[in-house]
Design an enzyme around this catalytic site. Sequence first.
Site, PDB file in Angstrom:
ATOM      1  N   SER A 124       0.811  -1.224   0.000  1.00 49.69           N
ATOM      2  CA  SER A 124       0.000   0.000   0.000  1.00 49.69           C
ATOM      3  C   SER A 124       0.842   1.271   0.000  1.00 49.69           C
ATOM      4  O   SER A 124       1.919   1.330   0.595  1.00 49.69           O
ATOM      5  CB  SER A 124      -0.879  -0.002   1.254  1.00 49.69           C
ATOM      6  N   GLU A 126       0.214   3.616   1.760  1.00 47.53           N
ATOM      7  CA  GLU A 126       0.321   4.039   3.165  1.00 47.53           C
ATOM      8  C   GLU A 126       1.733   3.789   3.698  1.00 47.53           C
ATOM      9  O   GLU A 126       2.132   4.392   4.684  1.00 47.53           O
ATOM     10  CB  GLU A 126      -0.695   3.290   4.028  1.00 47.53           C
ATOM     11  N   TYR A 148      -1.472   0.384  10.638  1.00 49.46           N
ATOM     12  CA  TYR A 148      -1.768  -0.287   9.366  1.00 49.46           C
ATOM     13  C   TYR A 148      -0.572  -0.174   8.422  1.00 49.46           C
ATOM     14  O   TYR A 148      -0.118  -1.172   7.840  1.00 49.46           O
ATOM     15  CB  TYR A 148      -3.013   0.349   8.728  1.00 49.46           C
TER      16      TYR A 148
HETATM   17  P1  NAP Z   1     -11.447  -4.492   1.788  1.00 50.87           P
HETATM   18  O1  NAP Z   1     -12.612  -4.180   0.908  1.00 50.87           O
HETATM   19  O2  NAP Z   1     -11.440  -3.975   3.185  1.00 50.87           O
HETATM   20  O3  NAP Z   1     -11.266  -6.077   1.820  1.00 50.87           O
HETATM   21  C1  NAP Z   1     -10.467  -6.698   2.780  1.00 50.87           C
HETATM   22  C2  NAP Z   1     -10.793  -8.179   2.784  1.00 50.87           C
HETATM   23  O4  NAP Z   1      -9.992  -8.832   3.767  1.00 50.87           O
HETATM   24  C3  NAP Z   1     -12.264  -8.489   3.121  1.00 50.87           C
HETATM   25  O5  NAP Z   1     -12.692  -9.499   2.252  1.00 50.87           O
HETATM   26  C4  NAP Z   1     -12.172  -9.034   4.551  1.00 50.87           C
HETATM   27  O6  NAP Z   1     -13.184  -9.953   4.867  1.00 50.87           O
HETATM   28  C5  NAP Z   1     -10.829  -9.742   4.485  1.00 50.87           C
HETATM   29  N1  NAP Z   1     -10.286 -10.012   5.808  1.00 50.87           N
HETATM   30  C6  NAP Z   1     -10.135  -9.149   6.844  1.00 50.87           C
HETATM   31  N2  NAP Z   1      -9.600  -9.790   7.899  1.00 50.87           N
HETATM   32  C7  NAP Z   1      -9.426 -11.079   7.526  1.00 50.87           C
HETATM   33  C8  NAP Z   1      -8.916 -12.234   8.193  1.00 50.87           C
HETATM   34  N3  NAP Z   1      -8.494 -12.205   9.460  1.00 50.87           N
HETATM   35  N4  NAP Z   1      -8.862 -13.398   7.495  1.00 50.87           N
HETATM   36  C9  NAP Z   1      -9.323 -13.460   6.207  1.00 50.87           C
HETATM   37  N5  NAP Z   1      -9.828 -12.399   5.543  1.00 50.87           N
HETATM   38  C10 NAP Z   1      -9.869 -11.229   6.204  1.00 50.87           C
HETATM   39  O7  NAP Z   1     -10.091  -3.994   1.113  1.00 50.87           O
HETATM   40  P2  NAP Z   1      -9.799  -3.606  -0.416  1.00 50.87           P
HETATM   41  O8  NAP Z   1      -9.955  -2.140  -0.557  1.00 50.87           O
HETATM   42  O9  NAP Z   1     -10.492  -4.549  -1.312  1.00 50.87           O
HETATM   43  O10 NAP Z   1      -8.220  -3.869  -0.462  1.00 50.87           O
HETATM   44  C11 NAP Z   1      -7.690  -5.148  -0.775  1.00 50.87           C
HETATM   45  C12 NAP Z   1      -6.262  -5.226  -0.252  1.00 50.87           C
HETATM   46  O11 NAP Z   1      -5.484  -4.188  -0.844  1.00 50.87           O
HETATM   47  C13 NAP Z   1      -6.120  -5.023   1.254  1.00 50.87           C
HETATM   48  O12 NAP Z   1      -5.039  -5.809   1.663  1.00 50.87           O
HETATM   49  C14 NAP Z   1      -5.775  -3.557   1.395  1.00 50.87           C
HETATM   50  O13 NAP Z   1      -5.073  -3.337   2.593  1.00 50.87           O
HETATM   51  C15 NAP Z   1      -4.902  -3.364   0.160  1.00 50.87           C
HETATM   52  N6  NAP Z   1      -4.859  -2.015  -0.410  1.00 50.87           N
HETATM   53  C16 NAP Z   1      -6.020  -1.365  -0.724  1.00 50.87           C
HETATM   54  C17 NAP Z   1      -5.965  -0.120  -1.320  1.00 50.87           C
HETATM   55  C18 NAP Z   1      -7.221   0.627  -1.681  1.00 50.87           C
HETATM   56  O14 NAP Z   1      -7.130   1.855  -1.924  1.00 50.87           O
HETATM   57  N7  NAP Z   1      -8.364  -0.031  -1.774  1.00 50.87           N
HETATM   58  C19 NAP Z   1      -4.715   0.454  -1.609  1.00 50.87           C
HETATM   59  C20 NAP Z   1      -3.564  -0.257  -1.297  1.00 50.87           C
HETATM   60  C21 NAP Z   1      -3.642  -1.504  -0.710  1.00 50.87           C
HETATM   61  P3  NAP Z   1     -14.519  -9.572   5.689  1.00 50.87           P
HETATM   62  O15 NAP Z   1     -15.545  -9.246   4.630  1.00 50.87           O
HETATM   63  O16 NAP Z   1     -14.820 -10.822   6.435  1.00 50.87           O
HETATM   64  O17 NAP Z   1     -14.184  -8.413   6.578  1.00 50.87           O
HETATM   65  O1  G4F Z   2     -10.791   6.741   2.799  1.00 52.28           O
HETATM   66  P1  G4F Z   2      -9.764   6.607   3.842  1.00 52.28           P
HETATM   67  O2  G4F Z   2     -10.150   5.947   5.113  1.00 52.28           O
HETATM   68  O3  G4F Z   2      -8.536   5.876   3.145  1.00 52.28           O
HETATM   69  P2  G4F Z   2      -6.976   5.828   3.499  1.00 52.28           P
HETATM   70  O4  G4F Z   2      -6.717   6.091   4.926  1.00 52.28           O
HETATM   71  O5  G4F Z   2      -6.265   6.674   2.502  1.00 52.28           O
HETATM   72  O6  G4F Z   2      -6.661   4.271   3.254  1.00 52.28           O
HETATM   73  C1  G4F Z   2      -7.065   3.608   2.066  1.00 52.28           C
HETATM   74  O7  G4F Z   2      -6.048   3.731   1.096  1.00 52.28           O
HETATM   75  C2  G4F Z   2      -4.802   3.084   1.436  1.00 52.28           C
HETATM   76  C3  G4F Z   2      -3.841   3.335   0.273  1.00 52.28           C
HETATM   77  O8  G4F Z   2      -3.223   4.581   0.420  1.00 52.28           O
HETATM   78  C4  G4F Z   2      -5.063   1.616   1.639  1.00 52.28           C
HETATM   79  F1  G4F Z   2      -3.893   0.972   1.896  1.00 52.28           F
HETATM   80  C5  G4F Z   2      -6.050   1.418   2.771  1.00 52.28           C
HETATM   81  O9  G4F Z   2      -6.346   0.032   2.925  1.00 52.28           O
HETATM   82  C6  G4F Z   2      -7.347   2.150   2.415  1.00 52.28           C
HETATM   83  O10 G4F Z   2      -7.929   1.509   1.306  1.00 52.28           O
HETATM   84  O11 G4F Z   2      -9.192   8.056   4.212  1.00 52.28           O
HETATM   85  C7  G4F Z   2      -8.699   8.927   3.221  1.00 52.28           C
HETATM   86  C8  G4F Z   2      -8.481  10.300   3.827  1.00 52.28           C
HETATM   87  C9  G4F Z   2      -7.685  10.300   5.136  1.00 52.28           C
HETATM   88  O12 G4F Z   2      -6.773  11.358   5.095  1.00 52.28           O
HETATM   89  C10 G4F Z   2      -8.728  10.589   6.215  1.00 52.28           C
HETATM   90  O13 G4F Z   2      -8.220  11.288   7.341  1.00 52.28           O
HETATM   91  O14 G4F Z   2      -9.763  10.851   4.155  1.00 52.28           O
HETATM   92  C11 G4F Z   2      -9.686  11.465   5.421  1.00 52.28           C
HETATM   93  N1  G4F Z   2     -11.041  11.520   5.989  1.00 52.28           N
HETATM   94  C12 G4F Z   2     -11.721  12.679   6.286  1.00 52.28           C
HETATM   95  N2  G4F Z   2     -12.901  12.379   6.798  1.00 52.28           N
HETATM   96  C13 G4F Z   2     -11.811  10.491   6.318  1.00 52.28           C
HETATM   97  C14 G4F Z   2     -12.998  11.030   6.844  1.00 52.28           C
HETATM   98  N3  G4F Z   2     -11.622   9.160   6.216  1.00 52.28           N
HETATM   99  C15 G4F Z   2     -12.626   8.334   6.609  1.00 52.28           C
HETATM  100  N4  G4F Z   2     -12.467   7.001   6.478  1.00 52.28           N
HETATM  101  N5  G4F Z   2     -13.788   8.830   7.135  1.00 52.28           N
HETATM  102  C16 G4F Z   2     -14.028  10.169   7.269  1.00 52.28           C
HETATM  103  O15 G4F Z   2     -15.076  10.581   7.754  1.00 52.28           O
END
Ligand code: NAP
Ligand code: G4F
Length: 321
Positions: A124, A126, A148
């Site tokens: 990520s 992050e 995280y």
């Molecule tokens: P997501 O929608 O939160 O999906 C996470 C998945 O992990 C869900 O299916 C969840 O299952 C499963 N999970 C959580 N805890 C688990 C456990 N203990 N054992 C088995 N499964 C478990 O995340 P996403 O946005 O699709 O992201 C997919 C991956 O990419 C994650 O690893 C995330 O950290 C990474 N990532 C995401 C982004 C982004 O912007 N979306 C960017 C960079 C990296 P449940 O439904 O049971 O909770």
């Molecule tokens: O949508 P967020 O919670 O995503 P964040 O923290 O960027 O993380 C996501 O992207 C990562 C990749 O860079 C992934 F690895 C991670 O698993 C996830 O998919 O927050 C985005 C921004 C933050 O700066 C937060 O402080 O939005 C700001 N924010 C402002 N108000 C909020 C809110 N975030 C959330 N979740 N909820 C709010 O009400």
Amino acid sequence: MNKTALITGISGMDGSHLADFLLEKGYKVFGMERRSSYVNNINTAHLEGKITILNGDMTDQNSLLRCLKESKPDEVYNLAAQSFVGESWNTPEYTSEVTGLGVLRILEAIREFNPKIKFYQASSSEMFGRMVENPAKETTPFYPRSPYGVSKLYGHWITKNYRESYDMFACSGILFNHESERRGIEFVTRKISDGVARIKLGLSNHITLGNLEAKRDWGYAPDYVEAMWLMLQQDIPDDYVIATGNTYSIREFLDIAFKHIGIDNWEPYIKQDPRFMRPAEVDVLRGDYTKALSNMNWKPKTNFEQLVKKMVDHDLEVLSK
Ligand code: NAP
Ligand code: G4F
């Protein structure tokens, strides 16, 4: 012969999009999900009958080995994680177990069962956190700002270590934020698209948010799952930044979303609550995807405005029903 893939985190946003993508490519797809009393199939209902669901948990080593034995995959995509950054301060130990040590567990299971399996790790942006270099690329030093981010860094390095130690085909995709209509409701983009749609339909009169100044490099999830697959089709395993190269603030997201429903002056609809502020914020993220473009010919297809409008339109449609 058709390939077989095992996707952990199948119920999540990326898991379900990747399953759609691999099915189109003719793959046999197995999805791992954790069993609980509540069935979360909102993203996977349409996959019923097309993929095989296996039960397993990233905190349970034997369950991972069993999933490998039952699926016999050519490729494993490790997408499972406690992926909500804000929550990682409340459950830092659990986040480290799932998001960090979980990667070690699945790598060990692969090493024991069949080290020839190709492995994708969901790293990520992050991990860049404070952004020592802007835009960040594969060689930029990491500076995570949350439990995280620190857990993801462990997953990233242990993947690289297994590649170097055991000659495994293990890759990390360092993905910047990507969103879609299937994004979890707790993430800021979906919270806004859902909130804006509710306001338009007269179901609500405000959205409660935290920090509006943070900037993210936002792409579209279906574009990004293609990059995951491409990484495992290369001759040499490597790590890649996947991003758009652009960064926008939460304010800019709000602006496009509200204007899309005909509201120009949206500030009165926003309430701010310290509950949604973070102990340490990642102020800005922006990635450089040059390496992915040169080596894999990957580039993003969906721009920021298209992404915001797609999400708002989807929530309007769902809520109207
Ligand atoms: P997501 O929608 O939160 O999906 C996470 C998945 O992990 C869900 O299916 C969840 O299952 C499963 N999970 C959580 N805890 C688990 C456990 N203990 N054992 C088995 N499964 C478990 O995340 P996403 O946005 O699709 O992201 C997919 C991956 O990419 C994650 O690893 C995330 O950290 C990474 N990532 C995401 C982004 C982004 O912007 N979306 C960017 C960079 C990296 P449940 O439904 O049971 O909770
Ligand atoms: O949508 P967020 O919670 O995503 P964040 O923290 O960027 O993380 C996501 O992207 C990562 C990749 O860079 C992934 F690895 C991670 O698993 C996830 O998919 O927050 C985005 C921004 C933050 O700066 C937060 O402080 O939005 C700001 N924010 C402002 N108000 C909020 C809110 N975030 C959330 N979740 N909820 C709010 O009400």
